[in-house]
Scaffold this motif. Structure first.
Motif, PDB file in Angstrom:
ATOM      1  N   ILE A 183     -76.342   9.415 115.705  1.00 49.33           N
ATOM      2  CA  ILE A 183     -75.240   8.681 115.085  1.00 49.33           C
ATOM      3  C   ILE A 183     -75.758   7.378 114.491  1.00 49.33           C
ATOM      4  O   ILE A 183     -75.458   7.030 113.352  1.00 49.33           O
ATOM      5  CB  ILE A 183     -74.126   8.406 116.119  1.00 49.33           C
ATOM      6  CG1 ILE A 183     -73.423   9.723 116.462  1.00 49.33           C
ATOM      7  CG2 ILE A 183     -73.125   7.392 115.592  1.00 49.33           C
ATOM      8  CD1 ILE A 183     -72.421   9.609 117.565  1.00 49.33           C
ATOM      9  N   HIS A 184     -76.586   6.689 115.288  1.00 47.03           N
ATOM     10  CA  HIS A 184     -77.085   5.390 114.863  1.00 47.03           C
ATOM     11  C   HIS A 184     -77.969   5.498 113.624  1.00 47.03           C
ATOM     12  O   HIS A 184     -77.843   4.722 112.684  1.00 47.03           O
ATOM     13  CB  HIS A 184     -77.858   4.751 116.029  1.00 47.03           C
ATOM     14  CG  HIS A 184     -78.249   3.329 115.774  1.00 47.03           C
ATOM     15  ND1 HIS A 184     -78.748   2.512 116.756  1.00 47.03           N
ATOM     16  CD2 HIS A 184     -78.213   2.583 114.644  1.00 47.03           C
ATOM     17  CE1 HIS A 184     -79.004   1.335 116.242  1.00 47.03           C
ATOM     18  NE2 HIS A 184     -78.692   1.357 114.967  1.00 47.03           N
ATOM     19  N   TYR A 185     -78.886   6.482 113.622  1.00 47.95           N
ATOM     20  CA  TYR A 185     -79.895   6.509 112.564  1.00 47.95           C
ATOM     21  C   TYR A 185     -79.587   7.466 111.423  1.00 47.95           C
ATOM     22  O   TYR A 185     -80.171   7.375 110.362  1.00 47.95           O
ATOM     23  CB  TYR A 185     -81.267   6.839 113.165  1.00 47.95           C
ATOM     24  CG  TYR A 185     -81.772   5.743 114.066  1.00 47.95           C
ATOM     25  CD1 TYR A 185     -82.185   4.526 113.509  1.00 47.95           C
ATOM     26  CD2 TYR A 185     -81.800   5.886 115.442  1.00 47.95           C
ATOM     27  CE1 TYR A 185     -82.618   3.488 114.322  1.00 47.95           C
ATOM     28  CE2 TYR A 185     -82.227   4.853 116.261  1.00 47.95           C
ATOM     29  CZ  TYR A 185     -82.642   3.661 115.696  1.00 47.95           C
ATOM     30  OH  TYR A 185     -83.060   2.628 116.495  1.00 47.95           O
ATOM     31  N   VAL A 186     -78.681   8.420 111.647  1.00 45.80           N
ATOM     32  CA  VAL A 186     -78.357   9.357 110.562  1.00 45.80           C
ATOM     33  C   VAL A 186     -76.939   9.135 110.044  1.00 45.80           C
ATOM     34  O   VAL A 186     -76.724   8.835 108.870  1.00 45.80           O
ATOM     35  CB  VAL A 186     -78.524  10.826 111.025  1.00 45.80           C
ATOM     36  CG1 VAL A 186     -78.200  11.768 109.874  1.00 45.80           C
ATOM     37  CG2 VAL A 186     -79.934  11.060 111.546  1.00 45.80           C
ATOM     38  N   THR A 187     -75.956   9.255 110.951  1.00 41.57           N
ATOM     39  CA  THR A 187     -74.565   9.232 110.514  1.00 41.57           C
ATOM     40  C   THR A 187     -74.166   7.884 109.902  1.00 41.57           C
ATOM     41  O   THR A 187     -73.672   7.839 108.773  1.00 41.57           O
ATOM     42  CB  THR A 187     -73.632   9.545 111.705  1.00 41.57           C
ATOM     43  OG1 THR A 187     -74.174  10.646 112.412  1.00 41.57           O
ATOM     44  CG2 THR A 187     -72.250   9.876 111.223  1.00 41.57           C
ATOM     45  N   LEU A 188     -74.369   6.820 110.663  1.00 41.26           N
ATOM     46  CA  LEU A 188     -73.884   5.519 110.195  1.00 41.26           C
ATOM     47  C   LEU A 188     -74.508   5.098 108.857  1.00 41.26           C
ATOM     48  O   LEU A 188     -73.778   4.660 107.968  1.00 41.26           O
ATOM     49  CB  LEU A 188     -74.092   4.449 111.278  1.00 41.26           C
ATOM     50  CG  LEU A 188     -73.200   4.639 112.517  1.00 41.26           C
ATOM     51  CD1 LEU A 188     -73.415   3.511 113.512  1.00 41.26           C
ATOM     52  CD2 LEU A 188     -71.726   4.718 112.140  1.00 41.26           C
ATOM     53  N   PRO A 189     -75.834   5.245 108.685  1.00 38.15           N
ATOM     54  CA  PRO A 189     -76.383   4.876 107.371  1.00 38.15           C
ATOM     55  C   PRO A 189     -75.790   5.703 106.237  1.00 38.15           C
ATOM     56  O   PRO A 189     -75.549   5.181 105.149  1.00 38.15           O
ATOM     57  CB  PRO A 189     -77.882   5.170 107.525  1.00 38.15           C
ATOM     58  CG  PRO A 189     -78.147   5.094 108.981  1.00 38.15           C
ATOM     59  CD  PRO A 189     -76.901   5.571 109.644  1.00 38.15           C
ATOM     60  N   LEU A 190     -75.499   6.989 106.507  1.00 39.49           N
ATOM     61  CA  LEU A 190     -74.933   7.819 105.444  1.00 39.49           C
ATOM     62  C   LEU A 190     -73.481   7.452 105.161  1.00 39.49           C
ATOM     63  O   LEU A 190     -72.949   7.747 104.093  1.00 39.49           O
ATOM     64  CB  LEU A 190     -75.034   9.300 105.818  1.00 39.49           C
ATOM     65  CG  LEU A 190     -76.449   9.887 105.715  1.00 39.49           C
ATOM     66  CD1 LEU A 190     -76.518  11.250 106.356  1.00 39.49           C
ATOM     67  CD2 LEU A 190     -76.884   9.954 104.262  1.00 39.49           C
ATOM     68  N   LEU A 191     -72.823   6.806 106.112  1.00 40.66           N
ATOM     69  CA  LEU A 191     -71.430   6.386 105.896  1.00 40.66           C
ATOM     70  C   LEU A 191     -71.336   5.044 105.176  1.00 40.66           C
ATOM     71  O   LEU A 191     -70.250   4.598 104.827  1.00 40.66           O
ATOM     72  CB  LEU A 191     -70.697   6.289 107.231  1.00 40.66           C
ATOM     73  CG  LEU A 191     -70.211   7.597 107.855  1.00 40.66           C
ATOM     74  CD1 LEU A 191     -69.558   7.332 109.198  1.00 40.66           C
ATOM     75  CD2 LEU A 191     -69.232   8.305 106.932  1.00 40.66           C
ATOM     76  N   LYS A 192     -72.477   4.412 104.983  1.00 41.11           N
ATOM     77  CA  LYS A 192     -72.460   3.054 104.435  1.00 41.11           C
ATOM     78  C   LYS A 192     -71.733   2.942 103.080  1.00 41.11           C
ATOM     79  O   LYS A 192     -70.890   2.057 102.927  1.00 41.11           O
ATOM     80  CB  LYS A 192     -73.885   2.522 104.327  1.00 41.11           C
ATOM     81  CG  LYS A 192     -73.951   1.010 104.444  1.00 41.11           C
ATOM     82  CD  LYS A 192     -75.395   0.538 104.514  1.00 41.11           C
ATOM     83  CE  LYS A 192     -75.534  -0.730 103.714  1.00 41.11           C
ATOM     84  NZ  LYS A 192     -76.933  -1.008 103.387  1.00 41.11           N
ATOM     85  N   PRO A 193     -72.019   3.833 102.130  1.00 41.54           N
ATOM     86  CA  PRO A 193     -71.335   3.689 100.837  1.00 41.54           C
ATOM     87  C   PRO A 193     -69.814   3.788 100.964  1.00 41.54           C
ATOM     88  O   PRO A 193     -69.079   3.001 100.356  1.00 41.54           O
ATOM     89  CB  PRO A 193     -71.875   4.858 100.012  1.00 41.54           C
ATOM     90  CG  PRO A 193     -73.141   5.269 100.668  1.00 41.54           C
ATOM     91  CD  PRO A 193     -73.001   4.935 102.109  1.00 41.54           C
TER      92      PRO A 193
END
Lengths: 288, 311
Positions: free
Chosen positions: B214-224
Motif C-alpha cells: 500500500i505504502h510503495y505501490v498503491t499510494l504513489p499511484l493514487l497521487k494524481p
C-alpha cells in the motif's frame, strides 16, 4: 499469504462498520416514526422501541393532501427540469465537442469560468425576482438549477469526443443529413449511457432541492416534498395547522414519519440506479 | 480576382457549416450568460445603498459603508475562520477516509459484497440536507434524541446539543464525512481498479507485506487523483456547503459562533434581516477571496505542472 487473509478480514471489518454507520440513522428514523408518542417523549427514541404505534402515520394520512401535492410538485419539477437540462446540455456539449469549432477556446472558457466565479446569491436573487418575476411560480424551482454544474457539460462533451466516431458524422454529412439530423439520428442513439447518467445526477439534484423554494416560494401550495420537510423543521406547527391542537397529537413522531415519507422514494429506487450513479461520478471527474 | 472571390466563397461556406451547430449550443450559452454572468453586474450592489424601488442602477452609491459595517464587528472574522477551518478539515479527512474506503473496497474480491458495501456507503450522499437534519435530530434532540436517552439510562444528565456550541465542530465534521466519504471514495476506487496487477505481483515476489504494498505501490499511484480532488476542493475553500451549515444546526442563534459560515451569513442577512447591503458586501468579499485563491492556486499548479492548470 497469511498477511493477505488478515488484511481481507480487516477490510471486511472496516466496511461492515462503515455500512452500519451509514444505515443506522435511517433505521433510527424509521423506528422513531413507529414509536408511541408519549413513550418516546418521556424516554427518547431507540433502535428497538418498547412501545410501537402507527399513530404518526395515521395522523399524516389525514394530511395526505399536503404530501400528495408536495409529491406532485416534486415529480413535475424533476421531470421538467431533467428534460430541459438534458436537451440544453446535450446540444451545448455537442457543439463543444466538434473539432475545429470556431472560438472553441472562448466557449470552453465561458463554461469553465462559471465553476470558478459567480455573482453570488444576492444579485441572482434580485435578478430572478425583479427582472424575470419567477417568484411563486413553478419556474422558480426549475430555472435557477438548470445548469448548476458545468461539470456535467464537460462530462457529456468528453463522452462525445471519445464515443462518437467522427467518420460516422462525416459520412452522414456527405449523405446530405443536416447537422441537427446528425445530432438526432446518430449522436443521440449512441449516447444512451451518458443520457441515463446525466438524467440521474440532475434528477437527484431536483428531487432534493429545498433552497430555491426558500428563496423564491412563499406560496405553500407550491411547496415540494423537501420544502414541506424544511417547513416542518422550521416550525413544528406547520403540520398541526387546522388540526385543532391538543396534546394528543403525535408532534414528535409525526415529524420523523414525514421525513421517512420524504426519503423513501430515493431509498427504494436507489439500488436500481446505483451503477449508473457510480459511472456518472467517475465520468464527471475527467477534466475538460 | 476570380480566385480571390472563390476563396472567400469557400471560407463563407466553411463558416456557414457552423451555423446550425452553434445554434444548437446557443440555448445553453444564453442560459449561462443570464444565470452566471449577468449577476456579476449585481456585485456593485455591495457599494450601493440598495433600494428596491430604485433598482441596482438607480440606487445611490455609498462607497465602502457596507464593508465598514461588515468588518466593524466580529462577524467577518468569525465567518471567515469557520468557513476556512471547516473546509480544511473536510478536505483532509475526506481524502484520507476516501482513500481508506477505496483500498478496502478494492481488496474485497466477491462482487456481491463489494456492490453491497458500495451501495450502502453511497446512500447518505443521495439524501437531501433536510432529510439529514431529521436524521441528526433523531440522535441529538433534547427530549427524544437517542444520545440523551442513552445518557439518561446511564443516570447521566441530558445534553442540550442545540444550545451547546462546543460539540458542533465535531457534529458538523461527522455529518459532512458521513455524507461525503462514500462519494469521495468512488474516484479513488476507479483509479485503483485500473492499476495493473503485475505491480503487486512484483512486490509480492520481493516479499513486500500488504502494508508495504500500500505504502510503495498503491499510494504513489493514487497521487494524481488525490491532487485532482484536492485542487477542486481548494478552489472552493471560501465556499461552504450551505445546506450542511444551515440545516444541521437548525439555524440556532446560540451556535452561530461555531456554525456560521460566509454562505449562511449572506443568506440570513438577505432573507431574514433583509439587509441587502450587508449581504451583498459579504457575498462580494467571498467572490473576491475565491477569485484570488483560484488565481494563486492556478499559478502554483502551472508552475509545477502546466498540463493541470485550469487556464
Amino acid at each position: 499469504m497469511r498477511g493477505h487473509k488478515k488484511f481481507l478480514a480487516l477490510s471486511h471489518a472496516f466496511l461492515i462498520f462503515g455500512s452500519i454507520l451509514c444505515i443506522a440513522p435511517f433505521w433510527l428514523l424509521v423506528t422513531a416514526s413507529l414509536s408511541e408518542e408519549s413513550y418516546a417523549v418521556k424516554n427518547g427514541y431507540s433502535f428497538i422501541p418498547k412501545k410501537w404505534s402507527l399513530s404518526a402515520y395515521q395522523f399524516l394520512l389525514q394530511k395526505w393532501q399536503i404530501f400528495g401535492r408536495g409529491y406532485l410538485i416534486t415529480i413535475a419539477v424533476t421531470v421538467i427540469g431533467v428534460l430541459l437540462c438534458l436537451v440544453i446540455t446535450m446540444m451545448l456539449a455537442y457543439m463543444l465537442s466538434r473539432p475545429k469549432l470556431p472560438c472553441g477556446k472562448l466557449f470552453n472558457f465561458i463554461i469553465i469560468f462559471t465553476m470558478l466565479f459567480n455573482g453570488g446569491i444576492v444579485s441572482t436573487y434580485i435578478m430572478y425576482s425583479q427582472v424575470f418575476h419567477i417568484k411563486n411560480t413553478l419556474w422558480a424551482l426549475i430555472i435557477p438549477n438548470l445548469l448548476t454544474n458545468a461539470f456535467f457539460i464537460i462530462m457529456v462533451k468528453n463522452y462525445f469526443n471519445s464515443n462518437i466516431p467522427e467518420e460516422l458524422v462525416e459520412a452522414a454529412r456527405i449523405d446530405g443529413t443536416s447537422e441537427f439530423g446528425i445530432f438526432i439520428k446518430i449522436v443521440m442513439p449512441l449516447s444512451k449511457p451518458i443520457i441515463a447518467t446525466l438524467a440521474l445526477l440532475v434528477g437527484v439534484n431536483y428531487w432534493n432541492d429545498w433552497q430555491n423554494a426558500m428563496y423564491y416560494i412563499d406560496d405553500q401550495k407550491l411547496y415540494s416534498i423537501q420544502s414541506i420537510l424544511n417547513a416542518i423543521n422550521e416550525s413544528s406547527q406547520y403540520l398541526m395547522q387546522g388540526s385543532g391542537g391538543g396534546a394528543s397529537l403525535p408532534t414528535e413522531t409525526a415529524r420523523m414519519a414525514a421525513a421517512v415519507i420524504g426519503a423513501l422514494p430515493i431509498i427504494i429506487a436507489y439500488p436500481f440506479f446505483q451503477e449508473y450513479f457510480v459511472r456518472g461520478i467517475t465520468a464527471g471527474a475527467v477534466k475538460g | 480576382m476570380q480566385a480571390k472571390s472563390a476563396g472567400r466563397k469557400k471560407r463563407n461556406l466553411q463558416y456557414r457549416k457552423w451555423v446550425p451547430i452553434i445554434l444548437m449550443g446557443l440555448p445553453g450559452l444564453i442560459y449561462l450568460i443570464i444565470n452566471n454572468y449577468v449577476p456579476l453586474y449585481g456585485l456593485i450592489i455591495a457599494f450601493k445603498n440598495y433600494n428596491y424601488s430604485l433598482g441596482i442602477t438607480g440606487s445611490e452609491w455609498c462607497g465602502f459603508k457596507n464593508f465598514e459595517y461588515l468588518f466593524k464587528n466580529d462577524a467577518a472574522w468569525i465567518i471567515t475562520r469557520n468557513t476556512l477551518a471547516y473546509n480544511i478539515a473536510f478536505i483532509i479527512l475526506k481524502i484520507i477516509l476516501g482513500i481508506a474506503v477505496a483500498i478496502f473496497l478494492n481488496e474485497v474480491r466477491s462482487k456481491r459484497s463489494k456492490k453491497f458495501y458500495q451501495t450502502v456507503i453511497l446512500l447518505p450522499y443521495l439524501m437531501s440536507m433536510v432529510v439529514v437534519s431529521y436524521l441528526a435530530y433523531a440522535f441529538l434532540g433534547d427530549r427524544t434524541g437517542l444520545i440523551n436517552s442513552l445518557l439518561n439510562a446511564l443516570g447521566k444528565p441530558s445534553i442540550t446539543f442545540y444550545m451547546s456550541k462546543q460539540y458542533w465542530p465535531f457534529i458538523l465534521t461527522f455529518v459532512y464525512l458521513w455524507r461525503q466519504v462514500g462519494y469521495g471514495s468512488i474516484l479513488f476506487l476507479a483509479t485503483l481498479v485500473g492499476i495493473d496487477d503485475t505491480y503487486y505481483e512484483a512486490a509480492e515476489l520481493d516479499g513486500a507485506s500488504k502494508w508495504k504494498q500500500i505504502h510503495y505501490v498503491t499510494l504513489p499511484l493514487l497521487k494524481p487523483t488525490t491532487i485532482m480532488v484536492a485542487t477542486m476542493s481548494v478552489g472552493n475553500i471560501f465556499r461552504s456547503d450551505f445546506g450542511l451549515f444551515y440545516q444541521i444546526p437548525r439555524n440556532q442563534g446560540l451556535l452561530y459562533n461555531v456554525t456560521d459560515t460566509i454562505d449562511t451569513y449572506v443568506f440570513r442577512a438577505l432573507l431574514q434581516d433583509g439587509n441587502i447591503g450587508l449581504s451583498s458586501a459579504a457575498a462580494f468579499y467571498q467572490s473576491i477571496v475565491c477569485f484570488v485563491t483560484i488565481i494563486i492556486f492556478n499559478y502554483v499548479i502551472r508552475k509545477s505542472s502546466s498540463e493541470d492548470a485550469l487556464f
